[in-house]
Design an enzyme around this catalytic site. Structure first.
Site, PDB file in Angstrom:
ATOM      1  CD  GLU A 153     106.014  55.192 -15.152  1.00 34.64           C
ATOM      2  OE1 GLU A 153     106.084  53.947 -16.230  1.00 34.64           O
ATOM      3  OE2 GLU A 153     106.129  54.912 -14.479  1.00 34.64           O
ATOM      4  CB  SER A 202      41.263  74.028  -0.727  1.00 31.59           C
ATOM      5  OG  SER A 202      40.080  73.177  -0.903  1.00 31.59           O
TER       6      SER A 202
END
Length: 827
Positions: free
Chosen positions: A132, A514
């Site tokens: 680059e 229950s």
């Protein structure tokens, strides 16, 4: 008309001039000839022109400088500040992990993980520079030759085709400007690049570039790209791998080796050549890297469908602890989830729901209801939950409506459903739960079928169908805890396993039925008012305030029951009798101490689980029994590491506290083992290991439960409709929820040795008569060993029962003592 020159005298002034001029010409003809002027030296002429040109050049230069300064000033007027980049924190990925490091989810706006440039080896940085901007460390932010070359190319093309940007300029473009290719933007870019070079060091600028740039496949920054391609951190890349990655910015998708390996190799060769040319590599390094084959890592993706409920909880905790930083990401959250157990929990829940769907004919092809006949007064009326909706629906979260199928479009895979006055549409492909055979919509549900749906969005203002979600079957939830640590090993809150779905394990409160009874009975044991052998009247009766409970779950007996048997068989009247004697207020405080944080009211219905709780609360209370009476809060997140590598301080947990004595916890556990041994949960015996638990079924079977534990794991399962539609008369906790619990616990204990619940010192064991709960008499045929808290064991011996129901005093039975008549059968 005459022309001005024809017949018109010239003006007097003109005539005089002509005359004067004529006389001058005549005099000049008479005068002797003048001498020619001498020529100016060539050198002086050159100097004079050079001076003139210099002045012009200076003027032009001054004009140029002024114009340049004006242009610069113009473009500098609204430039963003580069100072902010000193503390710039780009968005990163937040990872949520299972306890073994398995990736559960990645949360991100941009998939990025920041890495310090100091951690990268030289060849990684040099590969990027070679591709680059090889002169990055020499220039001052602008590559003038590159810009000139780009301008020539652009002028020839007649449009902007080439950049010529340095890494510094790319940082400016990516972080401070837009990507529009105009000369104005290039000027701004150059100005900011110079400023950035003055503000930050080269390494800082390079770090910004390496972490921010897009490198394909949805990855931003060098670290994420390296993990994706090579399965390793960027600091561990080889020279060849660095060169391949360094070539990606020129074409992130074009040169990605997953997309086109040959183009990726070509690009890598170019980058390696540049590295050699610039002196970044030796000849030997170049040759070795050029010949290295591509080794891509297997694609590792998160498993968002595995534990989205735990991910949501982890994300919420992060937002609460780090409200400012959470959105930027970069965190790693470690949870307590066991991936294998989590997968098994979801499978167990799914299988149980599919079994229910099959039992109730909720799998396609669906059938329309039979035609209505004359109302039968003996026939049970249609439940409001099953009645077809009439009116205009409103969008409410999880509001369920009953609609009518009006048609289908097999080509698009959609069903058309009218919800009252509003037309809706169902995308059938999303509901394989009800359509496992992948029937066409028209076959799956012909017109006239009644379907339960929810609105996925508000009806459109302009009219048209509203998207609908099928809600034919019930939902379920499961939570599994490590008994010792209270770490959540598995958490399932819905069938769908979708992110941000309703988590019924931690968000939906339902009546426990229950399953609340062990909390009542454990308090009764704690008060020493009851023992496992205490006889309890179970005949129908009216309690305070006219409360008249009934026995459900199939119990029809009328004889008094020992407390153990009342629990094993889930006899409601016995539970109400116990809470009436020990006091509901004490049970409320006791339940809160055990881990129930939901609101409970001190009335007799509390014994039957009438007040709603969260599944995760209930299992934590049961885990308190399993842990020998010590309560501790559940834990889902164990660690959060920030983007800076430092741990985020978690909120302090409520310290463990003792609620029951070990002996008390052992007694209630032992009583719940009878539920499995010969009570409502006998199916759990197939685990072939000591387990304890309790089934639960609320009124009209709107909620079904099983909650239980081994010495290692406590788990709860809930099944029900979100709108409390009854599950069906035959559906109980033992039928609907217990199978999922058994399936999970069987897998969770695979390879684990079966261990008994530890029996603490102080437990008293006595042989008792099963009919009376008193000490067994000699040769008592109905005898069992029962456990008691010290000082609560029975001291009386049971009378001898005669075959006709009479009793005889055991002290004189051997001497033919007198028989007592049988007692009347209480009604």
């Amino acid at each position: 008309m005459k022309k001005p020159s024809e017949g018109v005298d010239p003006p007097v002034e003109v005539a005089k001039d002509v005359a004067v001029t004529g006389n001058a010409e005549k005099k000049a003809e008479k005068a002797p000839s003048a001498k020619p002027k001498p020529k100016r030296p060539f050198g002086k002429t050159v100097v004079r022109w050079l001076t003139r040109l210099s002045i012009v050049a200076l003027v032009l230069a001054a004009v140029f400088v002024v114009a340049f300064l004006l242009v610069v000033r113009h473009y500098e007027a609204d430039l963003p500040s580069v100072t902010d980049l000193r503390t710039y924190h780009p968005p990163q990925v937040t990872r949520v992990l299972a306890k073994d490091g398995t990736l559960l989810a990645e949360l991100f706006h941009e998939r990025r993980t920041v890495v310090s440039v100091k951690e990268l080896p030289p060849h990684v940085k040099l590969a990027v520079l070679a591709a680059e901007d090889a002169g990055f460390y020499e220039h001052e932010g602008i590559n003038y030759l590159g810009i000139a070359r780009a301008m020539v190319v652009n002028l020839r093309a007649g449009r902007t085709r080439q950049g010529g940007s340095t890494i510094t300029q790319q940082v400016v473009k990516n972080l401070l400007l837009d990507s529009e290719r105009t000369y104005a933007r290039k000027i701004r870019e150059a100005l900011l690049a110079r400023r950035l070079e003055e503000e930050l060091g080269k390494d800082q600028i390079l770090e910004l570039y390496l972490n921010h740039i897009y490198l394909g496949h949805g990855r931003y920054g060098i670290e994420e790209a390296s993990r994706d391609l090579f399965g390793k951190s960027a600091k561990d890349m080889s020279i060849a791998e660095a060169a391949m990655l360094g070539g990606l910015p020129a074409g992130p998708e074009l040169f990605n080796p997953r997309h086109d390996p040959q183009k990726a190799l070509t690009r890598r060769s170019f980058v390696l050549g540049q590295m050699l040319k610039k002196g970044f590599l030796t000849e030997a390094q170049y040759i070795a890297a050029k010949d290295e084959p591509i080794r891509l890592a297997p694609m590792v993706e998160a498993k968002p469908e595995l534990a989205p409920e735990a991910v949501r909880i982890a994300q919420k905790m992060l937002q609460e602890l780090e409200p400012e930083r959470a959105a930027r990401g970069g965190f790693t959250i470690t949870t307590t989830i066991d991936p294998e157990l989590q997968a098994q929990a979801r499978k167990s829940v799914t299988d149980a729901l599919l079994a229910y769907d099959k039992r109730h004919n909720l799998v396609g092809p669906l059938k329309p209801p039979p035609p209505e006949k004359a109302k039968d007064p003996k026939k049970k009326p249609v439940s409001p939950k099953d009645a077809v909706f009439d009116g205009t629906p409103t969008f409410e979260s999880h509001k369920v409506y009953v609609g009518i199928v009006t048609g289908a479009d097999d080509a698009s895979g959609t069903l058309f459903v009218n919800v009252g006055a509003t037309p809706g549409v169902v995308k059938l492909a999303d509901y394989t739960r009800y359509n496992p055979l992948h029937l066409a919509p028209g076959v799956f549900a012909p017109p006239g079928v009644h379907v339960r749906v929810t609105l996925l969005s508000a009806p459109p203002a302009a009219g048209g169908p509203v998207p609908l979600r099928l809600e034919l079957g019930p939902e379920s939830a499961m939570v599994a805890l490590d008994v010792r640590t209270r770490n959540v090993l598995a958490l399932v809150g819905n069938y769908e396993a979708v992110a941000n779905g309703l988590d019924r394990a931690t968000q939906s409160k339902r009546q426990p039925g229950s399953t609340f009874k062990p909390l009542v009975y454990s308090y009764a044991l704690h008060t020493h008012q009851f023992t496992p052998a205490t006889m309890v009247d179970v005949t129908p009766q009216v309690f305070g305030n006219g409360y008249r409970p009934a026995n459900y779950e199939g119990w029809k007996g009328k004889d008094p029951l020992r407390l153990r048997e009342a629990l094993a068989n889930s006899v409601n009247i016995a539970a109400v009798k116990v809470i009436d004697e020990v006091g509901p207020s004490g049970v409320v405080d006791w339940a809160h101490a055990l881990g129930i944080s939901s609101t409970l009211k001190p009335d007799l219905s509390l014994a039957l689980g009438s007040y709603e709780v969260l599944p995760i609360e209930l299992v934590d209370a049961y885990a308190t029994f399993a842990a020998g009476g010590t309560y501790a809060p559940t834990v889902i997140v164990t660690r959060i590491t920030g983007p800076d590598g430092k741990d985020v301080e978690l909120r302090a947990q409520v310290p463990p506290r003792r609620v029951l004595e070990e002996t008390e916890a052992y007694l209630i556990t032992n009583m719940m083992m009878s539920v499995v041994d010969h009570g409502t949960a006998v199916r759990a015996k197939e685990l072939k290991r000591p387990v304890a638990g309790k089934t639960g079924t609320s009124n009209d079977a709107k909620d079904t439960w099983f909650c239980g534990f081994s010495t290692d794991i406590a788990a709860v399962v809930w099944v029900g409709y979100d709108d409390a539609k009854p599950l069906g008369a035959a559906e109980t906790g033992g039928m609907t929820a217990l199978p999922a619990w058994v399936s999970f616990m069987k897998a969770a204990h695979q390879g684990r040795a079966a261990t008994e619940f530890p029996r603490p010192a102080g437990i008293v064991e006595k042989s008792i008569d099963t009919h009376t709960g008193k000490l067994a008499y000699p040769d008592d045929p109905d005898v069992m060993n029962e456990v008691f808290l010290p000082g609560t064991e029975p001291t009386d011996t049971s009378p001898v029962l005669t075959p006709d129901g009479g009793v005889v005093d055991p002290s004189i039975a051997g001497d033919g003592g007198a028989l007592a008549p049988p007692e009347d059968d209480p009604q």
